[in-house]
Design a protein around this motif. Sequence first.
Motif, PDB file in Angstrom:
ATOM      1  N   ASP A  60      70.874  66.130  69.367  1.00  0.00           N
ATOM      2  CA  ASP A  60      70.374  66.108  70.961  1.00  0.00           C
ATOM      3  C   ASP A  60      72.436  65.269  71.060  1.00  0.00           C
ATOM      4  N   ASN A  80      63.188  69.997  64.677  1.00  0.00           N
ATOM      5  CA  ASN A  80      62.094  69.297  63.785  1.00  0.00           C
ATOM      6  C   ASN A  80      60.901  68.466  64.265  1.00  0.00           C
ATOM      7  N   GLU A  90      62.601  70.514  71.532  1.00  0.00           N
ATOM      8  CA  GLU A  90      63.238  71.668  70.192  1.00  0.00           C
ATOM      9  C   GLU A  90      63.807  73.094  70.948  1.00  0.00           C
ATOM     10  N   LEU A 114      59.415  80.706  65.045  1.00  0.00           N
ATOM     11  CA  LEU A 114      57.558  80.939  64.400  1.00  0.00           C
ATOM     12  C   LEU A 114      57.247  81.888  65.930  1.00  0.00           C
ATOM     13  N   THR A 162      58.271  81.835  58.699  1.00  0.00           N
ATOM     14  CA  THR A 162      58.163  80.878  57.620  1.00  0.00           C
ATOM     15  C   THR A 162      57.299  81.202  58.125  1.00  0.00           C
ATOM     16  N   SER A 163      56.110  79.980  56.791  1.00  0.00           N
ATOM     17  CA  SER A 163      55.109  80.021  56.665  1.00  0.00           C
ATOM     18  C   SER A 163      54.470  78.406  56.700  1.00  0.00           C
TER      19      SER A 163
HETATM   20  N1  LIG Z   1      54.796  71.870  57.637  1.00  0.00           N
HETATM   21  C1  LIG Z   1      54.717  73.171  57.449  1.00  0.00           C
HETATM   22  O1  LIG Z   1      53.347  73.578  56.856  1.00  0.00           O
HETATM   23  C2  LIG Z   1      55.551  73.781  58.286  1.00  0.00           C
HETATM   24  C3  LIG Z   1      55.718  75.149  58.403  1.00  0.00           C
HETATM   25  C4  LIG Z   1      56.269  76.694  58.936  1.00  0.00           C
HETATM   26  C5  LIG Z   1      57.510  75.535  59.779  1.00  0.00           C
HETATM   27  N2  LIG Z   1      57.700  74.028  59.382  1.00  0.00           N
HETATM   28  C6  LIG Z   1      58.733  74.308  60.470  1.00  0.00           C
HETATM   29  O2  LIG Z   1      59.673  73.329  60.039  1.00  0.00           O
HETATM   30  C7  LIG Z   1      60.358  72.054  60.815  1.00  0.00           C
HETATM   31  C8  LIG Z   1      61.210  71.040  60.241  1.00  0.00           C
HETATM   32  O3  LIG Z   1      61.688  71.635  58.991  1.00  0.00           O
HETATM   33  P1  LIG Z   1      61.704  70.631  57.341  1.00  0.00           P
HETATM   34  O4  LIG Z   1      60.350  71.096  56.617  1.00  0.00           O
HETATM   35  O5  LIG Z   1      62.496  71.608  56.398  1.00  0.00           O
HETATM   36  O6  LIG Z   1      61.826  69.059  58.206  1.00  0.00           O
HETATM   37  P2  LIG Z   1      62.214  67.672  57.345  1.00  0.00           P
HETATM   38  O7  LIG Z   1      61.603  67.788  55.950  1.00  0.00           O
HETATM   39  O8  LIG Z   1      60.547  66.796  58.009  1.00  0.00           O
HETATM   40  O9  LIG Z   1      63.592  66.719  57.603  1.00  0.00           O
HETATM   41  C9  LIG Z   1      63.434  67.185  59.116  1.00  0.00           C
HETATM   42  C10 LIG Z   1      65.422  67.568  58.969  1.00  0.00           C
HETATM   43  O10 LIG Z   1      65.738  67.785  60.214  1.00  0.00           O
HETATM   44  C11 LIG Z   1      66.745  66.563  60.042  1.00  0.00           C
HETATM   45  N3  LIG Z   1      66.629  66.288  62.256  1.00  0.00           N
HETATM   46  C12 LIG Z   1      65.698  66.060  62.188  1.00  0.00           C
HETATM   47  N4  LIG Z   1      66.272  65.902  63.910  1.00  0.00           N
HETATM   48  C13 LIG Z   1      67.471  65.684  64.145  1.00  0.00           C
HETATM   49  C14 LIG Z   1      68.407  65.566  65.109  1.00  0.00           C
HETATM   50  N5  LIG Z   1      68.205  65.676  66.516  1.00  0.00           N
HETATM   51  N6  LIG Z   1      69.757  65.830  64.311  1.00  0.00           N
HETATM   52  C15 LIG Z   1      70.151  66.030  63.369  1.00  0.00           C
HETATM   53  N7  LIG Z   1      69.488  66.281  62.542  1.00  0.00           N
HETATM   54  C16 LIG Z   1      68.126  66.232  62.349  1.00  0.00           C
HETATM   55  C17 LIG Z   1      66.929  65.455  59.429  1.00  0.00           C
HETATM   56  O11 LIG Z   1      67.803  65.633  59.004  1.00  0.00           O
HETATM   57  P3  LIG Z   1      68.599  63.979  59.245  1.00  0.00           P
HETATM   58  O12 LIG Z   1      67.451  62.625  58.834  1.00  0.00           O
HETATM   59  O13 LIG Z   1      69.185  63.268  58.036  1.00  0.00           O
HETATM   60  O14 LIG Z   1      69.259  63.616  60.307  1.00  0.00           O
HETATM   61  C18 LIG Z   1      65.698  66.253  58.388  1.00  0.00           C
HETATM   62  O15 LIG Z   1      66.740  66.896  57.666  1.00  0.00           O
HETATM   63  C19 LIG Z   1      59.758  71.561  62.055  1.00  0.00           C
HETATM   64  O16 LIG Z   1      60.196  71.735  63.224  1.00  0.00           O
HETATM   65  C20 LIG Z   1      58.382  72.239  61.974  1.00  0.00           C
HETATM   66  O17 LIG Z   1      57.557  72.950  62.384  1.00  0.00           O
HETATM   67  C21 LIG Z   1      56.789  73.276  59.068  1.00  0.00           C
END
Ligand SMILES: NC(=O)c1ccc[n+]([C@@H]2O[C@H](COP(=O)([O-])OP(=O)(O)OC[C@H]3O[C@@H](n4cnc5c(N)ncnc54)[C@H](OP(=O)(O)O)[C@@H]3O)[C@@H](O)[C@H]2O)c1
Length: 314
Positions: A60, A80, A90, A114, A162-163
């Motif tokens: 942000d 995220n 997003e 996605l 991704t999936s």
């Molecule tokens: N769960 C599923 O099955 C699935 C499947 C496909 C795609 N996804 C997508 O995956 C995404 C989430 O990825 P993930 O699972 O790797 O996330 P995660 O493990 O929940 O971790 C979130 C990451 O995003 C970073 N982050 C969030 N907001 C931020 C900001 N404002 N500035 C900088 N960094 C930020 C956090 O960093 P810090 O907290 O260290 O700053 C952290 O490293 C989602 O959008 C979701 O839709 C999920």
Amino acid sequence: MSKIIAVVGATGAQGGGLVRSILADPAAGFKVRALTRKAGGEKADALRALGAEVVEADLDDAASLEKAFAGCHGAYCVTNYWEHFKPEKELSQAASMAQAARAAKLEHVVWSTLEDTRKRVPLDDPRMPTLMGKYKVPHFDAKGEADAAFASAGVPTTYLHTSFYWENFIYFGMGPKRGTDGRFSLTLPMGESRLSGIAAEDIGKCAYGIFKQGKKWIGQRVGIAGDHVSGRQMALDMTQALGQSVGYYAVDFDTYRGFGFPGADDLGNMFQYYVEFEREFAAARSLETTRSLNPELLDFKAWLAKYGNLIPLS
Ligand SMILES: NC(=O)c1ccc[n+]([C@@H]2O[C@H](COP(=O)([O-])OP(=O)(O)OC[C@H]3O[C@@H](n4cnc5c(N)ncnc54)[C@H](OP(=O)(O)O)[C@@H]3O)[C@@H](O)[C@H]2O)c1
């Protein structure tokens, strides 16, 4: 000279997998710059201990991104949705990453995206409710819409589709639940359709494969999955792996949308999209291509053998 990859989400599932892949292969000529909002946090300490450079940046705060991307060869870009449930956030975060990538003249960006489901299910399609006024599956649609930010900024981008993470069965409350009859069942609104899934760690490993293979992926879309498995088959595989009988409850979409937890309607629409476009969804995620990016790719049975003990069963 080593090529630095700036990794957004380095403390999370996707980016974390990429950071670990880069650091595990020092001879390949890549270095990692891990981005986090909390450079003093425990997760940042753990990344530093593995050998990563850690810098503070916030999606942000456009200026912080430009600074973090400066001097890098490439960047892994992820948002995220589940932290705020706001598709517009997003979109603006993706636009900031694209602008920062352009300003830093990055040679390769991997954008974790996605499908924009509205291309197949327009808003006036009554099959599933329209959410927030302009989305069908908000956490998919915003990512798909944000693809244009990278393209229009002229950033050399790979669009990584991704999936479903199988870790959702561990950490996201989607695992088998005990019913009133005392038996466990896996509840998914998937009928007999196959769900394209992946081990979360494998997403980062695939992203690393894309950076290593480099140029051939620029401008391309690539979908990744570790397996395409039906809910019934996953329940059978869990029964075998966990030593606990797990049934399959193929709930209907409306019931799932009505479960009432935050995002239930979004996920209900997502599962409906998976079912109604099962063939297209799986076809866009070739297991062979995924394995060519990441030879260590786990299929569902292998994931269960490695992580099944973490699935809460009580
Ligand atoms: N769960 C599923 O099955 C699935 C499947 C496909 C795609 N996804 C997508 O995956 C995404 C989430 O990825 P993930 O699972 O790797 O996330 P995660 O493990 O929940 O971790 C979130 C990451 O995003 C970073 N982050 C969030 N907001 C931020 C900001 N404002 N500035 C900088 N960094 C930020 C956090 O960093 P810090 O907290 O260290 O700053 C952290 O490293 C989602 O959008 C979701 O839709 C999920």
